[in-house]
Enzyme design. Structure first.
Site, PDB file in Angstrom:
ATOM      1  N   CYS A 116      46.730  47.055  36.386  1.00 23.53           N
ATOM      2  CA  CYS A 116      46.479  48.386  36.967  1.00 23.53           C
ATOM      3  C   CYS A 116      47.757  49.189  37.212  1.00 23.53           C
ATOM      4  CB  CYS A 116      45.648  48.273  38.250  1.00 23.53           C
ATOM      5  SG  CYS A 116      43.974  47.728  37.893  1.00 23.53           S
ATOM      6  N   HIS A 256      46.670  53.502  44.042  1.00 23.47           N
ATOM      7  CA  HIS A 256      45.678  53.048  43.072  1.00 23.47           C
ATOM      8  C   HIS A 256      44.298  53.087  43.743  1.00 23.47           C
ATOM      9  CE1 HIS A 256      43.600  50.846  40.079  1.00 23.47           C
ATOM     10  NE2 HIS A 256      43.578  49.699  40.715  1.00 23.47           N
ATOM     11  N   ASN A 286      37.186  52.979  39.844  1.00 24.63           N
ATOM     12  CA  ASN A 286      38.479  52.388  39.491  1.00 24.63           C
ATOM     13  C   ASN A 286      38.672  52.529  37.976  1.00 24.63           C
ATOM     14  OD1 ASN A 286      40.630  50.717  38.881  1.00 24.63           O
ATOM     15  ND2 ASN A 286      39.940  49.007  40.158  1.00 24.63           N
TER      16      ASN A 286
HETATM   17  O1  UT7 Z   1      42.132  47.279  40.422  1.00 32.75           O
HETATM   18  C1  UT7 Z   1      42.762  46.035  40.438  1.00 32.75           C
HETATM   19  C2  UT7 Z   1      42.845  45.447  41.794  1.00 32.75           C
HETATM   20  N1  UT7 Z   1      41.523  45.214  42.320  1.00 32.75           N
HETATM   21  C3  UT7 Z   1      41.290  45.363  43.601  1.00 32.75           C
HETATM   22  O2  UT7 Z   1      42.164  45.747  44.335  1.00 32.75           O
HETATM   23  C4  UT7 Z   1      39.922  44.990  44.109  1.00 32.75           C
HETATM   24  C5  UT7 Z   1      40.041  44.198  45.387  1.00 32.75           C
HETATM   25  N2  UT7 Z   1      38.771  43.699  45.892  1.00 32.75           N
HETATM   26  C6  UT7 Z   1      37.786  44.485  46.401  1.00 32.75           C
HETATM   27  O3  UT7 Z   1      37.872  45.695  46.362  1.00 32.75           O
HETATM   28  C7  UT7 Z   1      36.617  43.834  47.062  1.00 32.75           C
HETATM   29  O4  UT7 Z   1      36.901  42.459  47.238  1.00 32.75           O
HETATM   30  C8  UT7 Z   1      35.270  43.964  46.274  1.00 32.75           C
HETATM   31  C9  UT7 Z   1      34.773  45.401  46.375  1.00 32.75           C
HETATM   32  C10 UT7 Z   1      35.455  43.580  44.836  1.00 32.75           C
HETATM   33  C11 UT7 Z   1      34.209  43.073  46.911  1.00 32.75           C
HETATM   34  O5  UT7 Z   1      34.089  43.382  48.301  1.00 32.75           O
HETATM   35  P1  UT7 Z   1      34.149  42.223  49.388  1.00 32.75           P
HETATM   36  O6  UT7 Z   1      33.923  42.860  50.678  1.00 32.75           O
HETATM   37  O7  UT7 Z   1      35.428  41.474  49.209  1.00 32.75           O
HETATM   38  O8  UT7 Z   1      32.888  41.354  49.019  1.00 32.75           O
HETATM   39  P2  UT7 Z   1      32.787  39.803  48.643  1.00 32.75           P
HETATM   40  O9  UT7 Z   1      33.128  39.604  47.204  1.00 32.75           O
HETATM   41  O10 UT7 Z   1      33.495  38.958  49.655  1.00 32.75           O
HETATM   42  O11 UT7 Z   1      31.240  39.587  48.843  1.00 32.75           O
HETATM   43  C12 UT7 Z   1      30.618  39.768  50.134  1.00 32.75           C
HETATM   44  C13 UT7 Z   1      29.113  39.647  49.978  1.00 32.75           C
HETATM   45  C14 UT7 Z   1      28.699  38.425  49.177  1.00 32.75           C
HETATM   46  O12 UT7 Z   1      27.471  37.946  49.720  1.00 32.75           O
HETATM   47  P3  UT7 Z   1      27.441  36.681  50.712  1.00 32.75           P
HETATM   48  O13 UT7 Z   1      28.056  35.553  49.946  1.00 32.75           O
HETATM   49  O14 UT7 Z   1      28.263  37.090  51.904  1.00 32.75           O
HETATM   50  O15 UT7 Z   1      25.991  36.515  51.007  1.00 32.75           O
HETATM   51  C15 UT7 Z   1      28.432  38.954  47.796  1.00 32.75           C
HETATM   52  O16 UT7 Z   1      27.514  38.184  47.072  1.00 32.75           O
HETATM   53  O17 UT7 Z   1      28.620  40.781  49.239  1.00 32.75           O
HETATM   54  C16 UT7 Z   1      27.846  40.314  48.125  1.00 32.75           C
HETATM   55  N3  UT7 Z   1      27.993  41.279  47.039  1.00 32.75           N
HETATM   56  C17 UT7 Z   1      27.176  42.315  46.867  1.00 32.75           C
HETATM   57  N4  UT7 Z   1      26.087  42.720  47.544  1.00 32.75           N
HETATM   58  C18 UT7 Z   1      25.467  43.843  47.102  1.00 32.75           C
HETATM   59  C19 UT7 Z   1      28.968  41.307  46.089  1.00 32.75           C
HETATM   60  N5  UT7 Z   1      28.769  42.358  45.273  1.00 32.75           N
HETATM   61  C20 UT7 Z   1      27.654  43.001  45.744  1.00 32.75           C
HETATM   62  C21 UT7 Z   1      26.975  44.156  45.326  1.00 32.75           C
HETATM   63  N6  UT7 Z   1      25.900  44.543  46.021  1.00 32.75           N
HETATM   64  N7  UT7 Z   1      27.376  44.893  44.262  1.00 32.75           N
END
Ligand code: UT7
Length: 333
Positions: A116, A256, A286
């Site tokens: 990125c 970013h 993104n």
């Molecule tokens: O561009 C390059 C660099 N990239 C970044 O900087 C991205 C960095 N990461 C992020 O922005 C975030 O980690 C994400 C947006 C990708 C994910 O958000 P998060 O708050 O870290 O969610 P998570 O992956 O820890 O998941 C939390 C919960 C999970 O459910 P449980 O296990 O707590 O029951 C996931 O299964 O949210 C669930 N989940 C969703 N629920 C509804 C994950 N994706 C979704 C979704 N809709 N699309």
């Protein structure tokens, strides 16, 4: 002998017309608008739907926008450096296609890939060509068709990405403005957290890799999130300290656009209010290396000569950094 700096003297950009809304995604995977808005802050993202068009199409349109709005003759361009993680092909370079299609008949070209942060790395590289005194007009372009590598069966990643392209023109100046400093780091500790697992020389494409859906973005979001806040905040702090900049001296932070919560956290760390932070993630998503130049393109009219900007990005590898730019022109009607 006077010092040659590399000033950004014009910007260009392009976004495809079609959109993917959160309601569209709700029909594809188990997700909802509330989760996407609160966890990431994206309402919609642009998509280049035509499967026969790659990142070069977006880049060509962005360069054409730069030329037409600024009355630039393509034959005067000395070089095009194209930042991308979604090149049209492994080879030839996407930059060579952009140069050919935009009439840049006197330009050298190459693609640059640093995840990125590719655009900010390319910006410093382009600035060095200018500083050398041998090149007068360099285009630094970022073009990404992220939707081509997004798995629309994976709810953890498919809400995140969009397509777009934007560029800046670098030209020499003897004034103390332009690309004034940069700080880059890579540590390799996150190389398995954010990866396209196959299609490269370590795991060439096969029926098995396709069946395992390894030609899409794979991301362990939480691990990346933590390091992103740390990496972007610390590089901004380093740039500020090295250049004697206090919070009041910064006109704009240009982060970013991966997650609104990351942007908020970086702004809080830097103690810069959100009205001095460029944010367009809600309607763009993104677009990987294109997020920062797209912000410059969309906020161009709010930028004034002498404004101090800090551009900062974080991505796969991990790779991160920040660039200090002093804006070189007032809004052009
Ligand atoms: O561009 C390059 C660099 N990239 C970044 O900087 C991205 C960095 N990461 C992020 O922005 C975030 O980690 C994400 C947006 C990708 C994910 O958000 P998060 O708050 O870290 O969610 P998570 O992956 O820890 O998941 C939390 C919960 C999970 O459910 P449980 O296990 O707590 O029951 C996931 O299964 O949210 C669930 N989940 C969703 N629920 C509804 C994950 N994706 C979704 C979704 N809709 N699309």
């Amino acid at each position: 002998m006077s010092i040659i700096n590399a000033a950004i003297t014009a910007v260009g950009g392009y976004l495809p017309e079609d959109k993917i809304t959160n309601a569209d995604l709700e029909k594809m995977v188990d997700t909802n608008d509330e989760w996407i808005m609160t966890r990431v802050g994206i309402r919609e993202r642009r998509i280049l739907k035509d499967p026969t068009k790659g990142a070069s199409f977006l880049g060509i349109e962005a360069v054409k926008d730069l030329f037409s709005r600024n009355n630039i003759d393509p034959a005067t361009i000395d070089g095009i450096i194209l930042a991308t993680n979604t090149a049209d092909y492994h080879f030839p370079t996407t930059a060579s296609i952009v140069a050919f299609e935009t009439g840049c008949i006197n330009a050298f070209t190459f693609d640059m890939q640093a995840a990125c942060p590719s655009f900010i790395y390319a910006l410093e590289a382009g600035a060095n060509y200018i500083r050398s005194g041998r090149y007068k007009r360099i285009i630094v372009l970022a073009a990404e068709k992220m939707t081509a590598i997004t798995d629309y069966t994976d709810r953890a990643t498919c809400p995140l990405f969009g397509d777009g392209a934007a560029c800046v023109l670098l030209e020499p100046t003897e004034e103390n403005e332009g690309v004034l400093d940069s700080y880059f780091r890579t540590d390799g500790t996150g190389r398995t957290n954010l990866i396209m697992k196959s299609g490269g020389s370590a795991s060439p494409t096969s029926h098995e890799t396709v069946d395992r859906r390894e030609h899409y973005v794979y991301q362990e979001g939480a691990a990346v999130f933590k390091q992103a806040v740390k990496g972007m905040s610390s590089s901004c702090r380093t740039i500020m300290e090295r250049n004697g900049l206090s919070y009041d001296d910064i006109a704009w932070v240009v982060p970013h656009q991966a997650n609104l919560r990351i942007i908020d956290a970086v702004a809080r760390e830097m103690q810069v209010p959100l009205d001095r932070v460029m944010v367009n993630i809600e309607y763009r998503g993104n677009t990987s290396s294109a997020t920062i130049p797209l912000c410059l393109w969309e906020f161009e009219k709010q930028l004034k000569k002498g404004d101090n900007l800090i551009l900062t990005s974080f991505g796969a590898g991990f790779t991160w950094g920040a660039v200090y730019v002093k804006w070189a022109y007032d809004p052009k009607n």
